[in-house]
Write a protein that holds these residues in place. Sequence first.
Motif, mmCIF file in Angstrom:
data_model
loop_
_atom_site.group_PDB
_atom_site.id
_atom_site.type_symbol
_atom_site.label_atom_id
_atom_site.label_comp_id
_atom_site.label_asym_id
_atom_site.label_seq_id
_atom_site.Cartn_x
_atom_site.Cartn_y
_atom_site.Cartn_z
ATOM 1 N N VAL A 38 16.808 28.237 29.871
ATOM 2 C CA VAL A 38 15.412 28.148 29.426
ATOM 3 C C VAL A 38 14.447 28.434 30.576
ATOM 4 N N TYR A 46 12.855 31.804 24.644
ATOM 5 C CA TYR A 46 13.384 30.573 24.066
ATOM 6 C C TYR A 46 12.293 29.747 23.397
ATOM 7 N N MET A 53 12.141 31.315 20.061
ATOM 8 C CA MET A 53 13.359 30.996 19.319
ATOM 9 C C MET A 53 13.297 29.590 18.751
ATOM 10 N N LEU A 96 18.630 23.544 22.626
ATOM 11 C CA LEU A 96 17.416 24.135 23.165
ATOM 12 C C LEU A 96 16.401 23.071 23.555
#
Length: 469
Positions: free
Chosen positions: A48, A289, A292, A311
């Motif tokens: 990340v 990310y 996402m 995540l």
Amino acid sequence: MSAQLKMGMKLAQKLQMTPQLQQSIKLLTLPLMELEQAIRDELLENPVLEEVHDIMEDQTMDELSNQEELPERHTWMEFTSTHSVRGPRPSQVKSGSGMFNLENVVSTEKSLYDHLIWQIQMSGFSNQEKAYLNLLVDRLDENGYLKISLDQIANEMGVPLPHLQAALKLLHTLDPNGVGARDLKECLLIQACQNQEDTKDLVHLIEHHLSDLENKNFKVIAKKMNLEEEEIMDMYKIINAMEPKPGRRFVTQPVHYIIPDVYITKEGDEYRVSVNEEGLPHLRVTHVYQEMLRGLDKGKTIPLDSTQRYLRHKMNSALWLIRSINQRQRTIFKVTSAVVKHQKDFFDKGSIGMKPLILKQIAAEVGVHESTVSRVTTNKYAHTPHGVYELKYFFNSGIETDTGEKISGEVVKLKILSYVKDEDKHNPISDNDIMDRLGEDLGVHLARRTIAKYREAINILPPGRRKDQ
């Protein structure tokens, strides 16, 4: 008999310290080069995080340094859009003759003993407390453990046991965390209690379930403690991140070159502090990310799937790292600025202008604990108009004069140096003569052995050997 719903309030202690908080404390202790390596390791481990090469968009260190607290954000998305860690602007690092010469800058490793004695002298303890603390420090092994019983020390030295017990409690408050422990369990307990306020479950886990914890019997422990297995695993991560050998980082290493963590430069009549961030990667959360996770979150409800959990975990880790680094840099900036304020005469006149200064004074001014000031000043170096100094150098307890005022030990060393410089080489000045002249010139009265200690600290040979040469 009918069932009834009842409402009530229950007070309970919950675990407050997290592995992230431990990471924040660890980052505070690292010198610049080790910090850079730690950040690069995290870049490799956390997908990340990304390194920013266009730093013009990022918030400057000067701006961050002037903020008392990081802004509270309602969402992590808002935070990541405005914050990152960046290096210094060109104006923050001077070039030319004022720049330090790396070839002339060498660090000397401090032993655990030196580090503890320095804290004891700088922490405002009474003379009696210092005496008993010195007895204990003398008996620590290289890992920072006290393997000799207090009863044995009391009998050998002919001192009261209660005084040693009180001194041991003080020793446990010093850096590094866990120093003075008698065994591993006590070492971990000291660290658990020192780093957080609410430690009930963590302390109980260490005291009663350490063997099960070593074997990772999380289910067994959870059942015995009436907690969720996930809570036990979280506490396991905290304990696993603790230092089982507090003295390990003070084991003597080869001499190596250092890079200053801060620059202190004169601008007009004032001095400016700049935190050196040269070489540090500039971090932010990658936008890929972020998008996402936005897509995964859209229309989703709890429970989260494994991708979302992964995540979110990495996002939180990335944000905490960025926050911790910013906090570290601000703390170094504030502590150094407070030191410069108190030691302005040093920067104007050199060592002759050094004033007595202890950790407690700076801690009170900056609003942090004394141990935080100790961490900030240990293995951190400042590039000043007079050369490169470890931040510890600017702290000294002072020597009382006939007038009741205190002067720095550095002033005494300079006086001794001047006496020797002007002495008759065929008839060098004795330590007794130095003792008398210090009383006349500075109003300080030191024992001959103390004079010898100061003389040795500035590499001056005894009178007999100076005469021979």
